[in-house]
Design an enzyme around this catalytic site. Sequence first.
Site, PDB file in Angstrom:
ATOM      1  N   GLY A 189       4.158 -11.769   6.317  1.00  0.00           N
ATOM      2  CA  GLY A 189       5.148 -10.721   6.060  1.00  0.00           C
ATOM      3  C   GLY A 189       5.966 -10.356   7.289  1.00  0.00           C
ATOM      4  N   GLY A 242       2.592  -8.420  -8.221  1.00  0.00           N
ATOM      5  CA  GLY A 242       3.276  -7.140  -8.012  1.00  0.00           C
ATOM      6  C   GLY A 242       4.632  -7.132  -8.696  1.00  0.00           C
ATOM      7  N   GLY A 292       9.418  -2.890  -5.505  1.00  0.00           N
ATOM      8  CA  GLY A 292      10.681  -3.233  -4.848  1.00  0.00           C
ATOM      9  C   GLY A 292      10.676  -4.600  -4.187  1.00  0.00           C
ATOM     10  N   LYS A 294      16.834   3.445  -0.970  1.00  0.00           N
ATOM     11  CA  LYS A 294      17.365   2.125  -1.321  1.00  0.00           C
ATOM     12  C   LYS A 294      18.187   2.128  -2.615  1.00  0.00           C
ATOM     13  CE  LYS A 294      13.903  -0.688   1.043  1.00  0.00           C
ATOM     14  NZ  LYS A 294      12.958  -1.812   0.913  1.00  0.00           N
ATOM     15  N   ASP A 314      15.640  -7.839   1.583  1.00  0.00           N
ATOM     16  CA  ASP A 314      14.181  -7.967   1.370  1.00  0.00           C
ATOM     17  C   ASP A 314      13.844  -9.376   0.867  1.00  0.00           C
ATOM     18  OD1 ASP A 314      13.212  -5.497   2.162  1.00  0.00           O
ATOM     19  OD2 ASP A 314      13.511  -4.582   0.206  1.00  0.00           O
TER      20      ASP A 314
HETATM   21  P1  NDP Z   1       6.224  -0.516  -4.521  1.00  0.00           P
HETATM   22  O1  NDP Z   1       5.520   0.789  -4.464  1.00  0.00           O
HETATM   23  O2  NDP Z   1       7.602  -0.591  -5.050  1.00  0.00           O
HETATM   24  O3  NDP Z   1       5.328  -1.544  -5.382  1.00  0.00           O
HETATM   25  C1  NDP Z   1       3.952  -1.704  -5.130  1.00  0.00           C
HETATM   26  C2  NDP Z   1       3.406  -2.832  -6.002  1.00  0.00           C
HETATM   27  O4  NDP Z   1       2.071  -3.105  -5.557  1.00  0.00           O
HETATM   28  C3  NDP Z   1       3.327  -2.502  -7.479  1.00  0.00           C
HETATM   29  O5  NDP Z   1       3.599  -3.651  -8.223  1.00  0.00           O
HETATM   30  C4  NDP Z   1       1.861  -2.078  -7.651  1.00  0.00           C
HETATM   31  O6  NDP Z   1       1.351  -2.357  -8.935  1.00  0.00           O
HETATM   32  C5  NDP Z   1       1.193  -3.022  -6.683  1.00  0.00           C
HETATM   33  N1  NDP Z   1      -0.115  -2.540  -6.219  1.00  0.00           N
HETATM   34  C6  NDP Z   1      -0.361  -1.509  -5.399  1.00  0.00           C
HETATM   35  N2  NDP Z   1      -1.692  -1.376  -5.193  1.00  0.00           N
HETATM   36  C7  NDP Z   1      -2.290  -2.365  -5.926  1.00  0.00           C
HETATM   37  C8  NDP Z   1      -3.661  -2.746  -6.130  1.00  0.00           C
HETATM   38  N3  NDP Z   1      -4.659  -2.112  -5.534  1.00  0.00           N
HETATM   39  N4  NDP Z   1      -3.892  -3.811  -6.924  1.00  0.00           N
HETATM   40  C9  NDP Z   1      -2.878  -4.472  -7.529  1.00  0.00           C
HETATM   41  N5  NDP Z   1      -1.564  -4.144  -7.380  1.00  0.00           N
HETATM   42  C10 NDP Z   1      -1.283  -3.101  -6.582  1.00  0.00           C
HETATM   43  O7  NDP Z   1       6.142  -1.093  -3.029  1.00  0.00           O
HETATM   44  P2  NDP Z   1       7.113  -2.191  -2.338  1.00  0.00           P
HETATM   45  O8  NDP Z   1       7.351  -3.297  -3.288  1.00  0.00           O
HETATM   46  O9  NDP Z   1       8.259  -1.498  -1.716  1.00  0.00           O
HETATM   47  O10 NDP Z   1       6.180  -2.672  -1.127  1.00  0.00           O
HETATM   48  C11 NDP Z   1       5.053  -3.494  -1.362  1.00  0.00           C
HETATM   49  C12 NDP Z   1       4.595  -4.092  -0.048  1.00  0.00           C
HETATM   50  O11 NDP Z   1       5.649  -4.903   0.478  1.00  0.00           O
HETATM   51  C13 NDP Z   1       4.277  -3.068   1.044  1.00  0.00           C
HETATM   52  O12 NDP Z   1       3.077  -3.467   1.655  1.00  0.00           O
HETATM   53  C14 NDP Z   1       5.420  -3.201   2.033  1.00  0.00           C
HETATM   54  O13 NDP Z   1       4.979  -2.982   3.361  1.00  0.00           O
HETATM   55  C15 NDP Z   1       5.785  -4.651   1.852  1.00  0.00           C
HETATM   56  N6  NDP Z   1       7.149  -4.977   2.227  1.00  0.00           N
HETATM   57  C16 NDP Z   1       7.333  -5.897   3.199  1.00  0.00           C
HETATM   58  C17 NDP Z   1       8.580  -6.257   3.600  1.00  0.00           C
HETATM   59  C18 NDP Z   1       8.726  -7.252   4.682  1.00  0.00           C
HETATM   60  O14 NDP Z   1       9.831  -7.457   5.168  1.00  0.00           O
HETATM   61  N7  NDP Z   1       7.654  -7.925   5.074  1.00  0.00           N
HETATM   62  C19 NDP Z   1       9.787  -5.684   2.972  1.00  0.00           C
HETATM   63  C20 NDP Z   1       9.504  -4.733   1.916  1.00  0.00           C
HETATM   64  C21 NDP Z   1       8.220  -4.402   1.570  1.00  0.00           C
HETATM   65  P3  NDP Z   1       1.528  -1.349 -10.201  1.00  0.00           P
HETATM   66  O15 NDP Z   1       2.961  -1.485 -10.656  1.00  0.00           O
HETATM   67  O16 NDP Z   1       0.564  -1.868 -11.197  1.00  0.00           O
HETATM   68  O17 NDP Z   1       1.211   0.025  -9.684  1.00  0.00           O
END
Ligand code: NDP
Length: 282
Positions: A248, A130, A133, A71, A107
């Site tokens: 989602g 969060g 991305g 991306k 997104d």
């Molecule tokens: P990233 O890896 O970029 O970010 C993940 C985020 O989740 C971070 O902020 C991380 O926090 C947080 N996180 C992960 N585990 C935990 C936890 N146990 N407790 C608290 N915070 C947590 O991922 P993306 O943003 O790309 O994706 C996130 C979700 O969005 C995925 O499930 C993906 O499937 C979904 N998604 C859905 C889309 C849709 O069209 N429905 C489109 C794009 C994504 P930290 O920074 O503290 O590590």
Amino acid sequence: MSKNFLHPLTGSFAQPAAENPTAVMIEAAYRQMGLSWRYLNCEVFPTRLGDAVRGTRAMNWRGFNCSIPHKIAVIEHLDELGISARIIGAVNTVICGESGLVGENTDGKGFLHAFSKVATPVGTHAVILGAGGAARAIAVELALAGATKITIVNRDRSRGDALANLVNQHTSAAGDYHPWDKPFRIPEEVNAVINATSVGLFPNVDQMPEIDLSTLRRDIVVADVVPNPPLTRFLKSASGRGCRILDGLEMLVNQGVLAIKYWTGLDADPEHMRLTLLKLGL
Ligand code: NDP
């Protein structure tokens, strides 16, 4: 009668790619629309991304999606970026036009489309759980659409601060960061809460983001980016408290609708696309 065996090409570049159901959803939409367009799910390794993009120019592709891990890397291969894609710093949809390759990010737009059906983004104070991305894309689109305040709640302070700063610097909304070291209490003036973490994603379906559920008022719109399962434990709890919920899967389907619109100029049927995904077991 003259025949045309040349199909307009679109597709997706990702690695891994095998579990990405987008092709099934988009091709179902094309068929329902009576289009002979194709959407190819391509596994593209990072070292080959430039070759893949040059291939779309050579073969006159109409557009493509980019998923993990392309991306950000795809940007250097494009000619132009849409406003939000430039601010977000990531592209997931490319339109191959006469003037070159234009990168957009759907997104957040997919989320905004779903959100706008149940509430107005104008004047909204949103809490986004969060700062990855998905959170980045949603924060920017909500702010560009007129939200007044975006509160980022994230475990990692540097990522959370960076997103709040991005909102402050590039939009007219106010961004602030809140640490996430205990169950988060939703402030009184908040009218939307969005889980933009992967918490609750299959197979961890029993997990839910740590918020104090007693602070979730019934007039708050609650959304979850997790597409699988669509009805997460978080959304079930919010619905049980009387909140309007957005799943989602709707965000995912709307992204497909937006991409098809960018590429073909035509409106696809979101319900048909959603049912296609649900039949796959999503
Ligand atoms: P990233 O890896 O970029 O970010 C993940 C985020 O989740 C971070 O902020 C991380 O926090 C947080 N996180 C992960 N585990 C935990 C936890 N146990 N407790 C608290 N915070 C947590 O991922 P993306 O943003 O790309 O994706 C996130 C979700 O969005 C995925 O499930 C993906 O499937 C979904 N998604 C859905 C889309 C849709 O069209 N429905 C489109 C794009 C994504 P930290 O920074 O503290 O590590």
